[in-house]
Enzyme design. Structure first.
Site, PDB file in Angstrom:
ATOM      1  N   LYS A 154       1.211  -1.839   0.283  1.00 58.45           N
ATOM      2  CA  LYS A 154       0.258  -0.023   0.168  1.00 58.45           C
ATOM      3  C   LYS A 154       0.780   1.386   0.104  1.00 58.45           C
ATOM      4  O   LYS A 154       0.830   1.914  -0.804  1.00 58.45           O
ATOM      5  CB  LYS A 154      -0.615  -0.261   1.384  1.00 58.45           C
ATOM      6  CG  LYS A 154      -2.197  -0.750   1.375  1.00 58.45           C
ATOM      7  CD  LYS A 154      -3.007  -1.546   2.382  1.00 58.45           C
ATOM      8  CE  LYS A 154      -4.298  -2.615   2.229  1.00 58.45           C
ATOM      9  NZ  LYS A 154      -4.605  -2.980   3.525  1.00 58.45           N
ATOM     10  N   GLN A 206      -3.843  -1.890   9.497  1.00 59.05           N
ATOM     11  CA  GLN A 206      -4.345  -2.619   9.347  1.00 59.05           C
ATOM     12  C   GLN A 206      -4.587  -4.034  10.054  1.00 59.05           C
ATOM     13  O   GLN A 206      -4.074  -4.149  11.638  1.00 59.05           O
ATOM     14  CB  GLN A 206      -2.788  -3.602   8.778  1.00 59.05           C
ATOM     15  CG  GLN A 206      -2.576  -4.652   8.138  1.00 59.05           C
ATOM     16  CD  GLN A 206      -3.309  -4.511   6.118  1.00 59.05           C
ATOM     17  OE1 GLN A 206      -3.366  -3.491   5.457  1.00 59.05           O
ATOM     18  NE2 GLN A 206      -4.419  -6.096   6.326  1.00 59.05           N
ATOM     19  N   ASP A 266     -11.270   2.947   4.410  1.00 62.46           N
ATOM     20  CA  ASP A 266     -11.462   1.791   4.479  1.00 62.46           C
ATOM     21  C   ASP A 266     -13.078   1.541   4.300  1.00 62.46           C
ATOM     22  O   ASP A 266     -13.841   0.401   4.376  1.00 62.46           O
ATOM     23  CB  ASP A 266     -10.825   0.691   5.657  1.00 62.46           C
ATOM     24  CG  ASP A 266      -9.590  -0.040   5.304  1.00 62.46           C
ATOM     25  OD1 ASP A 266      -9.148  -0.535   3.742  1.00 62.46           O
ATOM     26  OD2 ASP A 266      -8.801  -0.187   6.397  1.00 62.46           O
TER      27      ASP A 266
END
Ligand code: NDP
Length: 304
Positions: free
Chosen positions: A52, A96, A119
Site C-alpha cells: 500500500k 491494518q 477502508d
C-alpha cells in the site's frame, strides 16, 4: 471459453486515473495523504502495508507508515487515531487488521473520522452506503463493481448471489450490487440448499474464506463468477484437489511450496461465461480502490 476478467489490468487503469487526479490536485497545492498503521509483526500484514505504501509512492500520494508495538493498548491506539484525525496532511487512515487481541478493534475503527475512513468500515459510512448517500465504500466490494462495469458485464436486472455476509466484503458487495439494480440474494452458513440458490445467479460473488468451496454443481453455465477468496494451500493433497494436471500451477507450487486458490473450485470457472482468477482477479483492485478512496477523501474534505 470463459472470459478471464483481468483484475491486474483493471487495477492498473484505475491507478493511472488516480495518478492523473493526484497531478491535478497538486496543481492546486493539494497532496492527498494516507496514514498506514501496522501493529506488531504479522508477516501478511507487513506485506500488505508495504504494498500500500509503495503504491502511494508510485501514484504521488503522501504516506506515513506508523508501527506501534505488538503490546500497544487500546488507549494508545485511540490517542494515535485522534492525532491522525487532527492532522491536516492525512486524508485517509488505514489500520491494518487483524489487531492484537488486547486492542478493541471496533472501538478503534469507530474512532476514525468517517471523512478519513478510507477502508469504509465506519458505521457512518456503512449507513451512508446503505442509504445510497455519498460514502467511502469498502475497497474490495467497490473493486468488484469496477471489475463488472469495466468488463461491460451487465448488472442491472441480473440475479446477483453473494455468498458471505461479512461487514467488509459480503454485505457491502450486496449493497453496491443492489444500487446497480441487480436483484440480490445474500447467502451465509445457515442458507438452506445453497447450491439451488447459487445456480440462480447470473453474477455469483464468492466471499466465504473456504478454498474451492463453490463447486461446478453450484454454478449456472454462463454465469459471471467473482471470486473474492484468497486461500493459501500448502499440501500436495490440496494441490491435487484443485489443480491436478495444471503444469504451470504445479511449477509455482513446487518452487514456492504453496499456491493461492480462491473460494471457487477452478473446475467451476470452466462453466462460467466470465470469471476473476486467483491470483490476479479481485485482489489487485483492493489496493487500487484504497488509493481512489484516499484521493476521494482528500477532495471531499476540501469540499471539491
Ligand atoms: P468472513 O470469515 O468474515 O466471512 C465469511 C462469510 O462466509 C460469512 O458470512 C459466513 O457465514 C460465510 N460462510 C462460511 N461458511 C459458509 C458455508 N459453509 N456456506 C455458506 N456461507 C458460508 O470472511 P471475509 O468476508 O472477511 O472474507 C471472505 C474471503 O475473501 C476470504 O477468503 C478472504 O481471504 C477474502 N478476502 C479477499 C480480499 C481481497 O482483497 N481480494 C479482501 C478481504 C477478504 P456466517 O456469517 O453465517 O458465518
Amino acid at each position: 471459453m470463459p472470459k478471464i476478467l483481468d483484475g491486474t489490468a483493471i487495477a492498473a487503469t484505475i491507478k493511472q486515473e488516480v495518478a492523473d487526479e493526484v497531478k491535478t490536485l497538486a496543481a492546486q497545492g493539494i497532496r492527498p495523504g494516507l496514514a498506514a498503521v501496522l501493529v506488531g509483526r504479522v508477516p501478511a500484514s507487513e506485506i500488505y502495508v508495504r504494498s500500500k505504501v509503495q503504491t502511494c509512492a508510485d501514484l504521488g500520494i503522501y504516506s506515513d507508515r506508523i508501527t506501534p508495538p505488538e503490546t500497544v493498548t487500546t488507549e494508545d491506539m485511540l490517542d494515535l487515531v485522534n492525532a491522525l484525525n487532527s492532522r491536516d496532511d492525512i486524508d485517509g487512515i488505514l489500520i491494518q487488521l487483524p489487531l492484537p487481541v488486547q486492542v478493541d478493534t471496533k472501538a478503534l475503527l469507530d474512532a476514525i473520522l468517517p471523512e478519513k475512513d478510507v477502508d469504509g468500515f465506519h458505521p457512518i459510512n456503512a449507513g451512508r452506503l446503505q442509504a445510497g448517500r455519498p460514502a467511502l465504500a469498502p475497497c474490495t466490494p467497490a473493486g468488484v463493481i469496477e471489475i463488472l462495469k469495466r468488463s461491460d458485464i451487465p448488472i442491472s436486472g441480473q440475479n446477483a448471489v453473494v455468498v458471505g455476509r461479512s461487514d467488509i466484503v459480503g454485505k457491502p458487495a450486496a449493497m453496491l450490487l443492489l444500487h446497480q439494480n441487480a436483484t440480490v440474494t445474500i447467502c451465509h452458513s445457515k442458507t438452506r440448499d445453497l447450491p439451488a440458490v447459487t445456480r440462480e445467479a447470473d453474477i455469483l460473488v464468492a466471499a466465504i474464506g473456504h478454498p474451492g468451496f463453490i463447486t461446478p454443481q453450484m454454478v449456472r453455465p454462463g454465469a459471471t463468477i467473482i471470486d473474492v477468496g484468497i486461500n493459501r494451500i500448502t499440501t500436495r493433497e490440496d494441490f491435487d484437489r484443485f489443480f491436478a494436471g495444471n503444469a504451470r500451477r504445479e511449477a509455482t507450487f513446487l518452487k514456492r511450496g504453496s499456491t493461492l486458490v480462491g473460494d471457487v473450485h477452478p473446475k467451476a470457472f470452466e462453466l462460467s461465461g466470465a470469471y476473476t482468477p486467483v491470483p490476479g482477479g479481485v485482489g489487485p483492485l483492493t489496493i487500487a480502490m484504497l488509493m481512489a478512496n484516499t484521493v476521494r477523501a482528500a477532495k471531499m474534505r476540501r469540499g471539491l
